[in-house]
Scaffold this motif. Structure first.
Motif, short mmCIF file in Angstrom:
data_model
loop_
_atom_site.label_atom_id
_atom_site.label_comp_id
_atom_site.label_asym_id
_atom_site.label_seq_id
_atom_site.Cartn_x
_atom_site.Cartn_y
_atom_site.Cartn_z
N ILE A 92 -6.62 14.77 0.80
CA ILE A 92 -6.19 14.78 -0.59
C ILE A 92 -6.75 13.51 -1.22
N TYR A 93 -7.69 13.70 -2.12
CA TYR A 93 -8.34 12.57 -2.76
C TYR A 93 -8.88 13.03 -4.11
N SER A 94 -9.17 12.09 -4.99
CA SER A 94 -9.68 12.46 -6.31
C SER A 94 -11.00 11.79 -6.64
N GLY A 95 -11.36 10.81 -5.88
CA GLY A 95 -12.55 10.06 -6.22
C GLY A 95 -12.25 8.91 -7.18
N HIS A 96 -11.03 8.87 -7.70
CA HIS A 96 -10.62 7.77 -8.56
C HIS A 96 -10.50 6.52 -7.70
N PRO A 97 -11.04 5.38 -8.13
CA PRO A 97 -11.06 4.19 -7.26
C PRO A 97 -9.69 3.68 -6.83
N ASP A 98 -8.66 3.92 -7.63
CA ASP A 98 -7.31 3.44 -7.28
C ASP A 98 -6.55 4.40 -6.37
N MET A 99 -7.05 5.63 -6.21
CA MET A 99 -6.30 6.61 -5.43
C MET A 99 -6.70 6.57 -3.96
N PRO A 100 -5.72 6.31 -3.10
CA PRO A 100 -6.03 6.33 -1.66
C PRO A 100 -6.25 7.77 -1.20
N GLU A 101 -6.88 7.92 -0.06
CA GLU A 101 -7.08 9.23 0.54
C GLU A 101 -5.93 9.50 1.49
N PHE A 102 -5.42 10.73 1.47
CA PHE A 102 -4.35 11.13 2.37
C PHE A 102 -4.85 12.25 3.26
N ILE A 103 -4.47 12.20 4.51
CA ILE A 103 -4.76 13.28 5.45
C ILE A 103 -3.45 14.05 5.63
N ALA A 104 -3.53 15.37 5.49
CA ALA A 104 -2.33 16.20 5.59
C ALA A 104 -2.64 17.43 6.43
N THR A 105 -1.61 17.97 7.07
CA THR A 105 -1.78 19.22 7.80
C THR A 105 -1.92 20.36 6.80
N PRO A 106 -2.45 21.50 7.21
CA PRO A 106 -2.52 22.65 6.30
C PRO A 106 -1.14 23.03 5.75
N GLU A 107 -0.11 22.94 6.56
CA GLU A 107 1.24 23.26 6.11
C GLU A 107 1.72 22.27 5.06
N GLN A 108 1.40 20.99 5.25
CA GLN A 108 1.78 19.98 4.26
C GLN A 108 1.04 20.21 2.94
N VAL A 109 -0.26 20.52 3.03
CA VAL A 109 -1.03 20.81 1.82
C VAL A 109 -0.41 21.98 1.08
N GLU A 110 -0.07 23.03 1.81
CA GLU A 110 0.54 24.21 1.17
C GLU A 110 1.89 23.86 0.54
N ALA A 111 2.69 23.04 1.21
CA ALA A 111 3.99 22.64 0.67
C ALA A 111 3.80 21.81 -0.60
N ILE A 112 2.83 20.91 -0.59
CA ILE A 112 2.55 20.07 -1.77
C ILE A 112 2.10 20.94 -2.93
N ILE A 113 1.19 21.86 -2.69
CA ILE A 113 0.71 22.74 -3.76
C ILE A 113 1.85 23.62 -4.29
N THR A 114 2.69 24.12 -3.39
CA THR A 114 3.83 24.93 -3.81
C THR A 114 4.74 24.13 -4.70
N TYR A 115 5.00 22.89 -4.34
CA TYR A 115 5.86 22.04 -5.16
C TYR A 115 5.21 21.75 -6.51
N ILE A 116 3.95 21.38 -6.51
CA ILE A 116 3.26 21.07 -7.77
C ILE A 116 3.25 22.30 -8.68
#
Length: 121
Positions: A92-116
């Motif tokens: 999970i990253y945006s390329g924005h210089p202030d945004m750190p990169e996060f590594i997430a499991t597929p289940e975590q990515v799905e949970a984050i997208i569901t919440y958003i």
């Protein structure tokens, strides 16, 4: 049993079976809704822990970082259904210089997208 109770049960049988079936379907739907709520809660927990330092992650809060969009308005600039593809490498990253990169499991990515997705105005 008496003849009356046999007739009454026989007459009610299809209606009772229909009511029982409807009740079972309602309960199954409730269980699915609760599971979705738990999944959204996991997504909320993840974004609160990893994203709220910069982003507004709730329905009414302000983003602490002036350049970080509130999650509830992401759909105004990015299709939410495209997030899954964007995060397909579990990063999970945006390329924005202030945004750190996060590594997430597929289940975590799905949970984050569901919440958003649940936050979208």
């Amino acid at each position: 049993m008496s003849a009356w109770s046999d007739r009454a049960c026989g007459a009610c049988g299809p209606r009772v079976a229909g009511l029982v079936t409807a009740l079972c379907l309602m309960l199954a739907g409730t269980a699915v809704a609760l599971a979705e709520s738990a999944f959204e809660a996991e997504g909320r927990r993840l974004v609160e822990a990893n994203c709220s330092v910069c982003h507004a992650v709730g329905r009414a809060d302000a983003s602490p970082h002036p350049d970080a969009p509130p999650f509830r308005t992401l759909s105004e600039s990015f299709p939410i259904d495209a997030l899954e593809e964007a995060f397909s490498d579990n990063r999970i990253y945006s390329g924005h210089p202030d945004m750190p990169e996060f590594i997430a499991t597929p289940e975590q990515v799905e949970a984050i997208i569901t919440y958003i997705a649940s936050l979208q105005d």
